[in-house]
Write a protein that holds these residues in place. Sequence first.
Motif, PDB file in Angstrom:
ATOM      1  N   GLY A 111       7.062  -5.288  -0.711  1.00 15.94           N
ATOM      2  CA  GLY A 111       6.251  -4.065  -0.712  1.00 15.94           C
ATOM      3  C   GLY A 111       5.257  -4.036   0.436  1.00 15.94           C
ATOM      4  O   GLY A 111       5.110  -3.023   1.136  1.00 15.94           O
ATOM      5  N   ALA A 121       5.065  -1.450   3.578  1.00 21.60           N
ATOM      6  CA  ALA A 121       3.826  -0.717   3.888  1.00 21.60           C
ATOM      7  C   ALA A 121       3.444  -0.915   5.352  1.00 21.60           C
ATOM      8  O   ALA A 121       3.045   0.037   6.037  1.00 21.60           O
ATOM      9  CB  ALA A 121       2.703  -1.183   2.967  1.00 21.60           C
ATOM     10  N   GLN A 122       3.581  -2.146   5.834  1.00 25.32           N
ATOM     11  CA  GLN A 122       3.245  -2.434   7.236  1.00 25.32           C
ATOM     12  C   GLN A 122       4.163  -1.676   8.196  1.00 25.32           C
ATOM     13  O   GLN A 122       3.767  -1.367   9.313  1.00 25.32           O
ATOM     14  CB  GLN A 122       3.319  -3.948   7.499  1.00 25.32           C
ATOM     15  CG  GLN A 122       2.091  -4.689   6.973  1.00 25.32           C
ATOM     16  CD  GLN A 122       2.365  -6.171   6.700  1.00 25.32           C
ATOM     17  OE1 GLN A 122       3.495  -6.646   6.802  1.00 25.32           O
ATOM     18  NE2 GLN A 122       1.327  -6.892   6.333  1.00 25.32           N
ATOM     19  N   ILE A 167       5.757   4.137   3.191  1.00 23.25           N
ATOM     20  CA  ILE A 167       4.767   4.110   2.109  1.00 23.25           C
ATOM     21  C   ILE A 167       5.389   4.418   0.741  1.00 23.25           C
ATOM     22  O   ILE A 167       5.081   3.757  -0.255  1.00 23.25           O
ATOM     23  CB  ILE A 167       3.605   5.098   2.390  1.00 23.25           C
ATOM     24  CG1 ILE A 167       2.949   4.782   3.752  1.00 23.25           C
ATOM     25  CG2 ILE A 167       2.565   5.055   1.275  1.00 23.25           C
ATOM     26  CD1 ILE A 167       2.364   3.398   3.894  1.00 23.25           C
ATOM     27  N   ALA A 205       7.288   1.458  -0.481  1.00 22.97           N
ATOM     28  CA  ALA A 205       6.319   0.381  -0.763  1.00 22.97           C
ATOM     29  C   ALA A 205       5.644   0.645  -2.107  1.00 22.97           C
ATOM     30  O   ALA A 205       5.505  -0.262  -2.933  1.00 22.97           O
ATOM     31  CB  ALA A 205       5.276   0.307   0.351  1.00 22.97           C
ATOM     32  N   LYS A 206       5.264   1.883  -2.314  1.00 22.78           N
ATOM     33  CA  LYS A 206       4.586   2.267  -3.562  1.00 22.78           C
ATOM     34  C   LYS A 206       5.483   1.973  -4.772  1.00 22.78           C
ATOM     35  O   LYS A 206       5.026   1.441  -5.789  1.00 22.78           O
ATOM     36  CB  LYS A 206       4.230   3.757  -3.513  1.00 22.78           C
ATOM     37  CG  LYS A 206       3.438   4.242  -4.716  1.00 22.78           C
ATOM     38  CD  LYS A 206       3.168   5.741  -4.581  1.00 22.78           C
ATOM     39  CE  LYS A 206       2.970   6.353  -5.935  1.00 22.78           C
ATOM     40  NZ  LYS A 206       3.332   7.759  -5.993  1.00 22.78           N
ATOM     41  N   ASN A 240      -2.957  -2.560  -3.668  1.00 21.26           N
ATOM     42  CA  ASN A 240      -2.023  -1.967  -2.702  1.00 21.26           C
ATOM     43  C   ASN A 240      -1.432  -0.659  -3.206  1.00 21.26           C
ATOM     44  O   ASN A 240      -1.158   0.251  -2.423  1.00 21.26           O
ATOM     45  CB  ASN A 240      -0.934  -2.975  -2.334  1.00 21.26           C
ATOM     46  CG  ASN A 240      -1.447  -4.010  -1.349  1.00 21.26           C
ATOM     47  OD1 ASN A 240      -1.586  -3.738  -0.166  1.00 21.26           O
ATOM     48  ND2 ASN A 240      -1.773  -5.188  -1.854  1.00 21.26           N
ATOM     49  N   ALA A 251      -1.681   3.013  -1.399  1.00 22.79           N
ATOM     50  CA  ALA A 251      -0.560   3.969  -1.273  1.00 22.79           C
ATOM     51  C   ALA A 251      -0.999   5.358  -1.739  1.00 22.79           C
ATOM     52  O   ALA A 251      -0.658   6.370  -1.115  1.00 22.79           O
ATOM     53  CB  ALA A 251       0.643   3.480  -2.083  1.00 22.79           C
ATOM     54  N   TYR A 260      -3.013   7.102   0.875  1.00 19.21           N
ATOM     55  CA  TYR A 260      -2.132   7.735   1.871  1.00 19.21           C
ATOM     56  C   TYR A 260      -1.611   9.075   1.363  1.00 19.21           C
ATOM     57  O   TYR A 260      -1.404  10.006   2.139  1.00 19.21           O
ATOM     58  CB  TYR A 260      -0.950   6.818   2.213  1.00 19.21           C
ATOM     59  CG  TYR A 260      -1.252   5.829   3.312  1.00 19.21           C
ATOM     60  CD1 TYR A 260      -1.152   6.193   4.652  1.00 19.21           C
ATOM     61  CD2 TYR A 260      -1.659   4.536   3.005  1.00 19.21           C
ATOM     62  CE1 TYR A 260      -1.440   5.281   5.658  1.00 19.21           C
ATOM     63  CE2 TYR A 260      -1.947   3.613   4.008  1.00 19.21           C
ATOM     64  CZ  TYR A 260      -1.837   4.002   5.336  1.00 19.21           C
ATOM     65  OH  TYR A 260      -2.125   3.100   6.339  1.00 19.21           O
TER      66      TYR A 260
END
Length: 216
Positions: free
Chosen positions: A144, A148-149, A153, A156-157, A176, A180, A183
């Motif tokens: 995840g 994200a990196q 997103i 990742a979420k 984290n 998200a 964002y």
Amino acid sequence: MTDHNQLGIQYMQEGKYEEAAKAFTEAIEQNPEDGITYVNFGNLLGAVGDSDRAMKFFERALEIDDTMATAYYGIGTIYFNAEQFEKAQKQFETAIQKGLNTSDVYFMLGLSLLYTEQDRLALPYLQRAVELNGEDVEARFQYGLCLAQQGVIEEAKAQFEKVVEQDPEHADGYYNLGIAYVYEENREKALEMMDKALAIQPDHVMAFEAKQLINQ
């Protein structure tokens, strides 16, 4: 005839390291050309922090059989624990080339790449680790983070949501997940996640700072 190798593994799993060492020693005496026993003994020595001797056992296993994937993995973990990540990476890659197909080897290779700031290269290995073992929360969390990196997103979420579902006490997972939501400009959900992170870990500095910023 007693299978001292199996006995050693059993003792190791039970945390009976001295008994395990005796069993592996007897296994080697019975069959000095069985590389697997050297790998097992190496794993035992690694577990008790005797890296130098562990390395010798892994190297001996490879002298007997240089295709022994688990020996390369063992050497990789020693390098990894010594923070020699580039050397670790090479060993994990070799272990995979020699046929090791476990979640752990992909995870460790992914981490080695992350720690040498090769996030993009790490991504598929972390993904594979999660595919092979969906129960590995730490592999999923790192996957995840890597997504994200890379700016992915939404995906990742989804991983962080699964992390906190699998481990409801995972403060970094909530943090984290909160980021998200930041964002996505979902202030309410972002705050909720920061609060959950802080409820689990009151000294979570990043969650505390994020909460202050969201509230501004």
